[in-house]
Design a protein around this motif. Sequence first.
Motif, mmCIF file in Angstrom:
data_model
loop_
_atom_site.group_PDB
_atom_site.id
_atom_site.type_symbol
_atom_site.label_atom_id
_atom_site.label_comp_id
_atom_site.label_asym_id
_atom_site.label_seq_id
_atom_site.Cartn_x
_atom_site.Cartn_y
_atom_site.Cartn_z
ATOM 1 N N SER A 113 5.900 -1.911 -3.148
ATOM 2 C CA SER A 113 5.602 -0.878 -4.143
ATOM 3 C C SER A 113 5.455 0.503 -3.500
ATOM 4 O O SER A 113 5.800 1.519 -4.109
ATOM 5 N N ALA A 114 4.972 0.568 -2.263
ATOM 6 C CA ALA A 114 4.854 1.867 -1.588
ATOM 7 C C ALA A 114 6.244 2.466 -1.367
ATOM 8 O O ALA A 114 6.428 3.691 -1.435
ATOM 9 N N SER A 149 -2.197 -3.572 -3.482
ATOM 10 C CA SER A 149 -2.637 -3.445 -2.100
ATOM 11 C C SER A 149 -1.576 -3.996 -1.173
ATOM 12 O O SER A 149 -0.837 -4.912 -1.541
ATOM 13 N N GLN A 150 -1.510 -3.411 0.026
ATOM 14 C CA GLN A 150 -0.641 -3.980 1.052
ATOM 15 C C GLN A 150 -1.466 -4.353 2.273
ATOM 16 O O GLN A 150 -0.962 -4.414 3.387
ATOM 17 N N ALA A 151 -2.739 -4.600 2.036
ATOM 18 C CA ALA A 151 -3.663 -4.850 3.144
ATOM 19 C C ALA A 151 -3.543 -6.257 3.719
ATOM 20 O O ALA A 151 -4.217 -6.580 4.685
ATOM 21 N N ASP A 152 -2.666 -7.087 3.142
ATOM 22 C CA ASP A 152 -2.472 -8.432 3.701
ATOM 23 C C ASP A 152 -1.236 -8.491 4.606
ATOM 24 O O ASP A 152 -0.765 -9.576 4.956
ATOM 25 N N GLY A 201 4.055 -9.410 -2.549
ATOM 26 C CA GLY A 201 4.143 -8.361 -3.564
ATOM 27 C C GLY A 201 2.761 -7.815 -3.857
ATOM 28 O O GLY A 201 1.823 -8.052 -3.105
ATOM 29 N N ASP A 202 2.656 -7.095 -4.936
ATOM 30 C CA ASP A 202 1.340 -6.638 -5.380
ATOM 31 C C ASP A 202 1.411 -6.442 -6.881
ATOM 32 O O ASP A 202 2.434 -6.739 -7.517
ATOM 33 N N SER A 203 0.324 -5.903 -7.468
ATOM 34 C CA SER A 203 0.296 -5.854 -8.924
ATOM 35 C C SER A 203 1.336 -4.874 -9.483
ATOM 36 O O SER A 203 1.722 -5.003 -10.639
ATOM 37 N N VAL A 204 1.813 -3.937 -8.669
ATOM 38 C CA VAL A 204 2.848 -3.039 -9.192
ATOM 39 C C VAL A 204 4.128 -3.825 -9.465
ATOM 40 O O VAL A 204 4.625 -3.859 -10.590
ATOM 41 N N VAL A 205 4.633 -4.505 -8.438
ATOM 42 C CA VAL A 205 5.878 -5.250 -8.654
ATOM 43 C C VAL A 205 5.652 -6.500 -9.500
ATOM 44 O O VAL A 205 6.564 -6.989 -10.152
#
Lengths: 269, 356
Positions: free
Chosen positions: B257-258, B118-121, B169-173
């Motif tokens: 990640s996007a 997520s990039q919602a933060d 970051g997020d779970s992808v990276v």
Amino acid sequence: MTTVLKPAFQRPVSLKDVQTHFCPGCHHGTIHRLVAEAIDHFDIQERTIGVASVGCSVFLYGYFDVDVVEAPHGRAPAVATGVKRVLKDRMVFTYQGDGDLAAIGTSEIIHAANRGEGITVIFVNNTTYGMTGGQMAPTTLPEQVTTTSPYGRNVGSEGYPIRMAELLSILEGVTFSARVAVDSPRHVLEAGKTIRKAFQCQVEGAGFAFVEVLSACPTNWGMNSLKANERVGREMIPYFPLGVFRDHTAKAGKKPQGESKLSHLGKKS
Amino acid sequence: MNKRLFVKGNDALAMGAIEAGCRYYFGYPITPQSEIPEYMSRELPRIGGEFIQAESEIASINMLLGASACGVRAMTSSSSPGISLKQEGISYMAGSELPGLIVNICRSGPGLGGIDASQADYFQAVKGGGHGGYHIIVLAPHSVQEMYDLTMLAFDLSDLYRIPAMILGDSVVGQMKEALVPHSYRNPGLPSKNWAVSGKGGRKEQSIIKSLYLGDGELEAHNLKLHERYRILKEKEVRYEGVELEDARLIVTAFGSAARISKTAVRMAREVGMQVGLLRPITLYPFPEQAFRKATETCGRVLCVELNAGQMVEDVRLSVHRDAEVFLYGRPPGAGSQPTPEEIFEQIKKYYEAIS
Ligand SMILES: Cc1ncc(C[n+]2csc(CCOP(=O)(O)OP(=O)(O)O)c2C)c(N)n1
């Protein structure tokens, strides 16, 4: 033979020569002095770091001539943990009110105590939130009127005052836990000794030490200084008995300071 | 060093932190970042450091505050719900001019949400997530290598400006494994931390770490000082990656990640002869305002891809040339909501074909 006369009474070196902002009859000033005397006694001013809390004692750095870190409301034991883990050979103390330590910061104090952090905690219990204008605290006595318990604290809906010194005394991580008062000369002397012992505990690397100090808040209790002072003995001490609830200082001995506890793991290649 | 390793992003981040001299870690477990505390709990005791699994995120950020006040490199890591709990402490650190690293390996929300990337933060990170009107430095890695490199940079910038830094970051990276070439840390000549507490020890003046300013005009002056630093950050410390912007007729922008997924989509577009470029902010704060402004002087269309319903797009709109059009492809996070390169390529085609 000449006799060197030493002054019997003087301002502790670690206490600055300034006027405090405390209300007349407030016990914070007396407690500050006792803490400063303990710092002087062990000659640790140069290696002491105070952690200030949010409440009437937030201006710790204004009164103590030591390095100070200001913590968010209730978080002083966590901040002190961070400081002490880095500066293992320095003396770290927190100074917290009852709203700070026994309400918003309950989690931080219990876990710092339980980890046996080598810090000294001075806990000032005045049965109210002094700085914010006399609201109900977790230590407010049953039936006590405050600005947010205008009909008196109803233990049926608001619970009972928390006895922190006893509560912490059952934790294995705690080396020393005691409660004192400063409402009479005799109590002040005993409080001074107890606070000194709590610092000695740290000086000797013996672990976590906690001293609860019963304190008057004339302004928010709506009393003059004398009446407020009397209330400590009349109403507070019966509910919050003075005494030492845990003393493992003799057992704890000296813990190694400034060393990695896991040196047996060896270096990583 | 310099050999190629095959590691997870979260491990790379922890390795970078230790290489940069971080010896103090405070945290509370939460997916998808638990590899970081696990790595630290294993490695720090071996090298004379301290690891504490705190009772909460609130306690861990305040332990970080205390350690940073002593002038050492220290960090905490968490994921979105835990980062919410840290905001009070981050605000105090910002107000007290304390450096320190906070890692947010974001998960989806609001509330408990889910554990997906997520990039919602973004808003929370770059707009000052706590109270009081401050900023922190925010870096957004898009590869395992950057998880390592940007962690070192975050410590340097944080120390230099005395502003807390965040890796977003997020779970992808965080969870993906790829090649990492670790390199040695080199101190860029940072000033000594003479402001730190240590016990007065011979000093005449006390060291005081605080954020309370009650005197007339004191707090305003303090805020102006902080905001002057933010201005200097914007002037000197912006970092971004530009891919084939020179002849671009459409610019895709995305971070983390996007951006990773968008890069593939941009390559797909180039392969069929479409003039599409990528502008990837690496510093989310300071935001690359000038880079957007400059790039949109010649290219009037920007497609912003985000794993949220549209957040960075607001900063893009504020930064671009006034004649530029900005489009959003925002995918609110959740299981199965991550866009494929093909889906982004479809969006590229949609806005590219509209150019005539
Ligand atoms: C997060 C947060 N909540 C509330 C406050 C407001 N506040 C300031 S001091 C205080 C209570 C102080 O009472 P206590 O800890 O008993 O200390 P005293 O002032 O009585 O010495 C409160 C609630 C705050 N500063 N921060």
